[in-house]
Design a protein around this motif. Structure first.
Motif, PDB file in Angstrom:
ATOM      1  N   ILE A 360       1.010  -1.240  -0.047  1.00 38.64           N
ATOM      2  CA  ILE A 360      -0.015   0.051   0.059  1.00 38.64           C
ATOM      3  C   ILE A 360       0.789   1.333   0.142  1.00 38.64           C
ATOM      4  CG2 ILE A 360      -2.045   1.089   0.984  1.00 38.64           C
ATOM      5  CD1 ILE A 360      -2.476  -1.487   2.879  1.00 38.64           C
ATOM      6  N   GLN A 361       0.425   2.209  -0.975  1.00 36.99           N
ATOM      7  CA  GLN A 361       1.190   3.632  -0.818  1.00 36.99           C
ATOM      8  C   GLN A 361       0.837   4.267   0.208  1.00 36.99           C
ATOM      9  OE1 GLN A 361      -0.473   6.206  -3.603  1.00 36.99           O
ATOM     10  NE2 GLN A 361       1.617   7.232  -4.188  1.00 36.99           N
ATOM     11  N   GLY A 362       1.635   4.898   1.073  1.00 32.69           N
ATOM     12  CA  GLY A 362       1.139   5.617   2.118  1.00 32.69           C
ATOM     13  C   GLY A 362       2.094   6.951   2.245  1.00 32.69           C
ATOM     14  N   ALA A 363       1.349   7.998   3.053  1.00 31.20           N
ATOM     15  CA  ALA A 363       2.143   9.051   3.386  1.00 31.20           C
ATOM     16  C   ALA A 363       1.764   9.418   4.946  1.00 31.20           C
ATOM     17  CB  ALA A 363       1.719  10.210   2.627  1.00 31.20           C
ATOM     18  N   ARG A 364       2.890  10.043   5.471  1.00 30.59           N
ATOM     19  CA  ARG A 364       2.885  10.347   6.749  1.00 30.59           C
ATOM     20  C   ARG A 364       3.503  11.688   6.813  1.00 30.59           C
ATOM     21  NH1 ARG A 364       5.328   6.163   8.619  1.00 30.59           N
ATOM     22  NH2 ARG A 364       3.373   4.978   9.057  1.00 30.59           N
ATOM     23  N   GLU A 365       2.947  12.560   7.824  1.00 29.84           N
ATOM     24  CA  GLU A 365       3.447  14.056   8.025  1.00 29.84           C
ATOM     25  C   GLU A 365       4.686  13.818   8.939  1.00 29.84           C
ATOM     26  OE1 GLU A 365       0.136  17.281   7.858  1.00 29.84           O
ATOM     27  OE2 GLU A 365       0.042  16.269   9.834  1.00 29.84           O
ATOM     28  N   ILE A 366       5.595  14.311   8.413  1.00 31.33           N
ATOM     29  CA  ILE A 366       6.928  14.581   9.208  1.00 31.33           C
ATOM     30  C   ILE A 366       7.253  15.999   9.323  1.00 31.33           C
ATOM     31  CG2 ILE A 366       7.443  12.214   8.808  1.00 31.33           C
ATOM     32  CD1 ILE A 366       9.827  13.502   6.837  1.00 31.33           C
ATOM     33  N   THR A 367       8.306  16.309  10.084  1.00 34.62           N
ATOM     34  CA  THR A 367       8.877  17.710  10.214  1.00 34.62           C
ATOM     35  C   THR A 367      10.144  17.606   9.172  1.00 34.62           C
ATOM     36  OG1 THR A 367       8.340  17.843  12.462  1.00 34.62           O
ATOM     37  CG2 THR A 367      10.146  19.227  11.443  1.00 34.62           C
ATOM     38  N   ASN A 368      10.061  18.523   8.151  1.00 35.99           N
ATOM     39  CA  ASN A 368      11.104  18.524   7.276  1.00 35.99           C
ATOM     40  C   ASN A 368      12.476  18.823   7.800  1.00 35.99           C
ATOM     41  OD1 ASN A 368      12.931  19.474   5.200  1.00 35.99           O
ATOM     42  ND2 ASN A 368      11.203  20.439   4.009  1.00 35.99           N
ATOM     43  N   PRO A 369      13.344  17.926   7.747  1.00 35.16           N
ATOM     44  CA  PRO A 369      14.809  17.935   8.546  1.00 35.16           C
ATOM     45  C   PRO A 369      15.473  19.174   8.030  1.00 35.16           C
ATOM     46  CG  PRO A 369      14.739  16.187   7.086  1.00 35.16           C
ATOM     47  CD  PRO A 369      13.478  16.743   6.978  1.00 35.16           C
TER      48      PRO A 369
END
Length: 603
Positions: A360-369
């Protein structure tokens, strides 16, 4: 050097040929050993078969002119991958056909249906041929085991003719024909999204069904229409292994009352298709939609994504199963796990052929390093689940190893997960990253290589344990690509995970690979001023026994005139699990950007 007996025989043959068969006997001089030693017609020094006639043996040779096999130019058998041969010569006890797939390779025998003066054989997987340099010959053998080879014939025209084209039923119309494709695992049933016949402009809201018969001929079988006040979601159709079950997502048509989407299931019996089921929630929100459908080979397990239209981060994955009575029921509802109060969502799903692994293609919010103070951005990953006795179990996630490309909204993001493919048992996973920025020297996914913006790449992961998928390869197209190449726009794997097909949107003219078009018919592709329009092609890579992926073929659709260009968002691909059929759907523009008739090509 021919011996004296051979020389006398050559002179006798030449004298008769001048009066009887003219130029047809010129090739016989080679069979008699003229200047080439004692080798049968068409044979080379590495391919002379035991038992071939030795022209220095006058008794075995008999009347040399009458022993000649004159092979005509091969021809394609219409609407199929079959190639027909015909020849003139004496009646031998048996005939066989041999082909050379590319220059530098040896001739090899091929299965053929042979009669006294003709034969037919199936071309098989197009990627195994170099069309411009492929050759064929026929061998005739008598009861004593003495054999003669015919002249060699080029196969270019016949191979080009074996590429079957399905033009749009609306000639000259821009009707989305070919914008979505579904192919059965055995490569014998094909569904093409497009408008109904007689519709000049349409959203691709019908499915045109084609089937390949026992003789290899493709025939149009049916056209499926959506239910009243509904339309099929382009690109959502999926077929099972033998093309007996088809599932497609539907949504409300324009100017119709708002309502939730559904999944329509059709079954084929005696060549006819009938709607057998409709999958939908009991009381869904009107904005709910299905997409990313994927059927297992047995047609009894279906993976899909459900989301609410225009609602961010609403994507969830589901698995449905069909019982022996044909009833579909929800087997699993899967949601992406979020952390630290940030959001996560699922997108496209891909089910392995055996129905045991779900990617499954997914996306998760993260802080841009690169900027920790900026708002959180989506980071792409692929989640892998396996079906166990207790249900569907989350196993692991895989992702790009390029940290500076982490965030999907970043201009230099590699678009990891834009396309997915699994092999039959789910042990091999291909992930397209069409925005990858490295050059062709990158073989490991080097985060410091930024030599070719948007050239694209394909990541390969292999299952090495019960819950472990490890990176097996990082595949780039050969040198000669350009920025905006976008390799990995779509990907597909064969049943064993040893053949990879990946499309590109951009200029592609590398040398040294199998070409599935005429040597002088390389399509001239220039990036359009409008960056939404590029050319398109498909690359085929093969995994060898050392674990290395090597490019085997380049396929450029035969867009003529050369001023046509494929549309960026309308170049579709389907690939049979047995690797015998590659299908490309092409929607083209003229050089001025005007739409022209669309076509689907089956290789």
């Amino acid at each position: 050097m021919a011996n004296r007996v051979t020389g006398d025989l050559i002179q006798g043959v030449a004298a008769r040929c001048r009066w009887i068969l003219g130029a047809a006997c010129a090739a016989m001089l080679l069979a008699c050993g003229g200047g080439q030693g004692d080798v049968a017609v068409g044979a080379n020094t590495n391919d002379a078969a035991a038992g071939s006639i030795n022209p220095s043996d006058a008794t075995a040779t008999g009347d040399a002119c009458e022993r000649t096999i004159a092979l005509d130019a091969p021809r394609a058998v219409g609407a199929s991958d079959r190639i027909a041969l015909a020849w003139q010569g004496p009646s031998f006890s048996s005939f066989s056909v041999s082909i050379r797939r590319a220059a530098g390779q040896a001739f090899e025998p091929i299965d053929a249906t042979v009669s006294s003066q003709s034969a037919q054989f199936s071309r098989g997987a197009a990627y195994r041929w170099d069309f411009p340099t492929a050759r064929v010959r026929v061998r005739g053998c008598d009861g004593a085991g003495q054999c003669v080879d015919s002249n060699e014939q080029p196969l270019l025209d016949a191979l080009l003719g074996s590429v079957v084209e399905f033009p749009s039923p609306n000639a000259g119309g821009f009707d989305s024909f070919g914008s979505g494709l579904a192919l059965s695992s055995d490569g014998n049933v094909l569904a093409i999204a497009g408008a109904a016949a007689g519709t000049a402009v349409g959203p691709g809201d019908h499915l045109h069904l084609f089937e390949r018969d026992m003789q290899g001929r493709w025939q149009r079988r049916d056209v499926l229409a959506p239910a009243a006040c509904a339309q099929f979601v382009v690109g959502s159709a999926t077929l099972d292994g033998v093309g007996a079950t088809l599932a497609v997502a539907s949504a409300p048509a324009a100017n119709c009352p708002a309502r939730a989407g559904a999944i329509e299931v059709f079954a084929r019996a005696n060549g006819l298709w009938q709607r057998t089921a409709r999958i939908a929630d009991e009381a869904p929100p009107a904005a709910q939609r299905f997409s990313g459908l994927s059927l297992a080979s047995d047609g009894r397990t279906l993976g899909t994504t459900v989301f609410e239209d225009a609602v961010p981060w609403s994507g969830r994955a589901r698995v449905y199963e069909r019982d022996d009575m044909g009833r579909w029921a929800l087997a699993a509802a899967l949601a992406a796990e979020a952390s630290d109060g940030l959001r996560a969502a699922f997108g496209m799903t891909r089910l392995s052929g055996n129905g045991a692994v779900l990617a499954i293609q997914g996306a998760r919010e993260i802080t841009n390093p690169a900027d920790p103070t900026a708002p959180a951005e989506p980071d792409s990953f692929i989640a892998l689940f396996t079906r166990e006795a207790s249900g569907w179990i989350a196993r692991t996630t895989v992702r790009s190893t390029k940290p500076q490309d982490c965030c999907a909204l970043a201009e230099d993001n590699d678009r990891f997960g834009a396309s997915l493919a699994l092999n039959h048992d789910g042990s091999m996973l291909a992930v397209g990253a069409p925005g990858d920025n490295s050059d062709a020297s990158d073989r490991v996914g080097d985060p410091l290589n930024r030599g070719q913006p948007d050239s694209g790449a394909v990541w390969i992961f292999r299952r090495t344990g019960e819950a472990v998928w490890s990176q097996q390869a990082f595949i780039k197209a050969p040198a000669g690509t350009e920025p905006g190449f976008f390799l990995g726009t779509s990907v597909a794997l064969d049943r064993d995970g040893r053949v990879l097909a990946a499309t590109v949107i951009g200029n592609s003219r590398p040398s040294g690979v199998n070409r599935n078009q005429a040597a002088d018919r390389q399509t001239v592709i220039e990036p359009s001023v409008d960056t939404a329009s590029f050319g398109g092609a498909a690359y085929l890579f093969v995994l060898d026994d050392t674990g290395r992926w090597t490019q085997r073929a380049l396929v450029i659709p035969p867009l003529e005139p050369r001023t046509r260009k494929t549309l960026f968002d309308a170049f579709s691909m389907a690939f049979a699990a047995d690797a015998t059929a590659l299908v490309l759907g092409v929607q083209a523009n003229t050089q001025e950007g005007m739409p022209v008739a669309t076509s689907v090509f089956v290789y």
